[in-house]
Design an enzyme around this catalytic site. Structure first.
Site, short mmCIF file in Angstrom:
data_model
loop_
_atom_site.label_atom_id
_atom_site.label_comp_id
_atom_site.label_asym_id
_atom_site.label_seq_id
_atom_site.Cartn_x
_atom_site.Cartn_y
_atom_site.Cartn_z
N HIS A 1 -2.00 -60.63 26.71
CA HIS A 1 -1.66 -61.79 27.62
C HIS A 1 -2.72 -61.75 28.65
O HIS A 1 -2.91 -63.04 29.12
CB HIS A 1 -0.12 -61.85 28.21
CG HIS A 1 0.87 -61.75 26.80
ND1 HIS A 1 0.50 -62.61 25.65
CD2 HIS A 1 1.92 -61.20 26.51
CE1 HIS A 1 1.67 -62.65 24.79
NE2 HIS A 1 2.40 -61.61 25.24
N ASP B 1 -2.45 -68.78 20.52
CA ASP B 1 -1.68 -67.79 19.74
C ASP B 1 -2.85 -66.80 19.53
O ASP B 1 -3.85 -66.85 19.38
CB ASP B 1 -1.42 -68.52 18.45
CG ASP B 1 -0.11 -67.69 17.58
OD1 ASP B 1 0.21 -66.61 18.37
OD2 ASP B 1 0.01 -67.81 16.56
N TRP C 1 12.02 -66.71 24.49
CA TRP C 1 12.93 -65.95 25.70
C TRP C 1 13.40 -64.80 24.61
O TRP C 1 14.32 -63.96 25.04
CB TRP C 1 14.09 -67.17 25.82
CG TRP C 1 13.65 -68.18 27.00
CD1 TRP C 1 13.67 -69.40 26.75
CD2 TRP C 1 13.43 -67.89 28.06
NE1 TRP C 1 13.46 -70.06 27.96
CE2 TRP C 1 13.22 -68.83 28.88
CE3 TRP C 1 13.28 -66.54 29.02
CZ2 TRP C 1 12.81 -69.15 30.32
CZ3 TRP C 1 12.78 -66.57 30.27
CH2 TRP C 1 12.62 -67.96 30.73
N THR D 1 10.70 -72.00 23.95
CA THR D 1 12.19 -71.99 24.02
C THR D 1 12.16 -70.55 23.40
O THR D 1 13.27 -69.80 23.71
CB THR D 1 12.82 -73.10 23.40
OG1 THR D 1 12.23 -74.18 23.97
CG2 THR D 1 14.38 -72.78 23.47
N GLY E 1 -1.22 -60.76 21.00
CA GLY E 1 -0.46 -59.63 20.76
C GLY E 1 -1.35 -58.96 19.56
O GLY E 1 -1.74 -57.67 19.83
N ARG F 1 0.88 -55.42 23.91
CA ARG F 1 0.67 -56.73 23.93
C ARG F 1 0.51 -57.52 25.18
O ARG F 1 -0.19 -58.41 25.01
CB ARG F 1 2.09 -57.17 23.39
CG ARG F 1 2.41 -56.91 21.91
CD ARG F 1 3.95 -57.49 21.52
NE ARG F 1 3.92 -58.78 21.63
CZ ARG F 1 3.39 -59.60 21.04
NH1 ARG F 1 2.92 -59.23 19.56
NH2 ARG F 1 3.46 -60.92 21.07
N LEU G 1 -8.86 -83.75 36.06
CA LEU G 1 -8.01 -83.01 34.92
C LEU G 1 -6.48 -82.92 35.26
O LEU G 1 -6.22 -82.38 36.35
CB LEU G 1 -8.58 -81.62 34.62
CG LEU G 1 -7.94 -80.98 33.33
CD1 LEU G 1 -7.96 -81.82 32.28
CD2 LEU G 1 -8.23 -79.66 33.32
N ARG H 1 -5.01 -74.91 17.44
CA ARG H 1 -4.18 -73.59 17.41
C ARG H 1 -5.08 -72.42 16.85
O ARG H 1 -5.81 -72.51 16.07
CB ARG H 1 -3.00 -73.97 16.52
CG ARG H 1 -2.16 -72.54 16.37
CD ARG H 1 -0.90 -72.65 15.78
NE ARG H 1 -0.19 -71.27 15.90
CZ ARG H 1 1.19 -71.46 15.50
NH1 ARG H 1 1.86 -72.41 15.55
NH2 ARG H 1 1.65 -70.13 16.11
C1 FPP Z 1 0.83 -66.23 22.05
O1 FPP Z 1 0.48 -64.80 21.59
C2 FPP Z 1 0.59 -66.16 23.59
C3 FPP Z 1 1.73 -66.33 24.50
C4 FPP Z 1 3.39 -66.35 23.67
C5 FPP Z 1 1.80 -66.34 25.91
C6 FPP Z 1 0.54 -67.12 26.35
C7 FPP Z 1 0.25 -67.12 27.70
C8 FPP Z 1 -0.79 -66.90 28.42
C9 FPP Z 1 -2.18 -66.51 27.98
C10 FPP Z 1 -0.73 -66.91 30.00
C11 FPP Z 1 -0.94 -68.38 30.37
C12 FPP Z 1 -1.05 -68.48 31.81
C13 FPP Z 1 -1.30 -69.78 32.08
C14 FPP Z 1 -1.54 -69.78 33.53
C15 FPP Z 1 -0.90 -70.96 31.38
P1 FPP Z 1 1.31 -63.96 20.75
O2 FPP Z 1 2.03 -63.14 21.87
O3 FPP Z 1 2.18 -64.66 20.04
O4 FPP Z 1 0.31 -63.36 19.68
P2 FPP Z 1 0.71 -62.72 18.42
O5 FPP Z 1 1.15 -63.97 17.50
O6 FPP Z 1 -0.70 -62.01 18.02
O7 FPP Z 1 1.89 -61.77 18.48
#
Ligand code: FPP
Length: 247
Positions: A38, A21, A70, A67, A24, A34, A132, A189
């Site tokens: 990622h 987490d 989305w 979920t 963003g 954002r 792993l 987390r």
């Molecule tokens: C949460 O941060 C992160 C996500 C919803 C996406 C996580 C995905 C990746 C890091 C890519 C994964 C790639 C592979 C191959 C597994 P947030 O956007 O909720 O951050 P915020 O809470 O600061 O808005």
């Protein structure tokens, strides 16, 4: 502090799960969109995977897309799907080299075809790897998973394949997406949020929880080692007393 040197290799968790987490917020702190967060988050995925593989941890589960995700703006959902496709395509050879098996949990039927296809191909290619086990949670939520398990069990009862009186905790575990993995020993987390957010609710019953303020794009191997050292300082009692555990 050299966190790695402090890890007791005889007391490693078998299964680590991570809620990644803060992508963003990290991007915002850099004055960027954002999606930039990622993208940077993928480096942390690589670091955590490498660290787990090098230490000999058997299972690593990463919450990549829930979920609920989305409901994010379509542009961000598309960018995340694109990022997943590119990352898996690019990293499959490295997974092979390192004997890592890729697996998924979640409602993967909801994923765009291209995303589904690339994961399927990578899972097939890596299926004999016995190092792993890297489990990516995609379009996953625990309440969805438990609901699906209840439907499967109810159907077996209806078909006369299962007797209600024989339903126990094992029955439920065996009908979850995670049926072939042990429950996580440690949940990490990032980003300072103190929530489980619909992740592995059944499986986390006795899991040690570790929360860090570190945002996911800043989560390095050192941060992973630090979490493991913290975990190893805990006493896991599973409802028993300290004295019973010492015996
Ligand atoms: C949460 O941060 C992160 C996500 C919803 C996406 C996580 C995905 C990746 C890091 C890519 C994964 C790639 C592979 C191959 C597994 P947030 O956007 O909720 O951050 P915020 O809470 O600061 O808005």
């Amino acid at each position: 502090m050299d966190w790695k040197a402090q890890i007791d290799s005889a007391k490693l968790p078998q299964h680590v799960a991570i809620i990644m987490d803060g992508n963003g917020r990290w991007a915002k702190s850099q004055g960027m969109a954002r999606v930039f967060g990622h993208n940077k988050g993928v480096d942390s995925v690589r670091q955590a995977t490498e660290a787990a593989a090098e230490l000999g941890i058997k299972y690593l589960t990463l919450y990549a897309f829930s979920t609920e995700n989305w409901n994010r703006p379509q542009q961000e959902v598309d960018a995340l799907m694109e990022l997943l496709v590119n990352t898996i395509a690019k990293e499959t050879d490295t997974l092979m080299k390192n004997n890592v098996r890729l697996l998924t949990i979640g409602d993967t039927n909801r994923l765009p075809e291209r995303t589904r296809e690339i994961f399927k191909a990578c899972m097939e290619k890596t299926q004999s790897n016995n190092g792993l086990q890297l489990i990516i949670a995609l379009s996953y939520s625990s309440r969805w998973e438990i609901t699906e398990a209840v439907k499967l069990i109810a159907d077996k009862v209806k078909q006369g394949q299962l007797d209600i009186s024989s339903i126990d905790q094992q029955t439920i575990s065996r009908h979850l997406n995670t049926a072939s993995f042990p429950d996580p020993d440690l949940l990490i987390r990032t980003s300072g949020e103190l929530r489980i957010s619909n992740f592995l609710l059944w499986q986390l019953a006795y899991t040690e929880l570790y929360f860090t303020d570190c945002l996911w794009p800043e989560f390095t191997k050192e941060e992973f080692y630090k979490a493991l050292v913290n975990y190893q300082q805990r006493e896991r009692r599973f409802g028993k007393t300290s004295d019973q555990i010492a015996k």
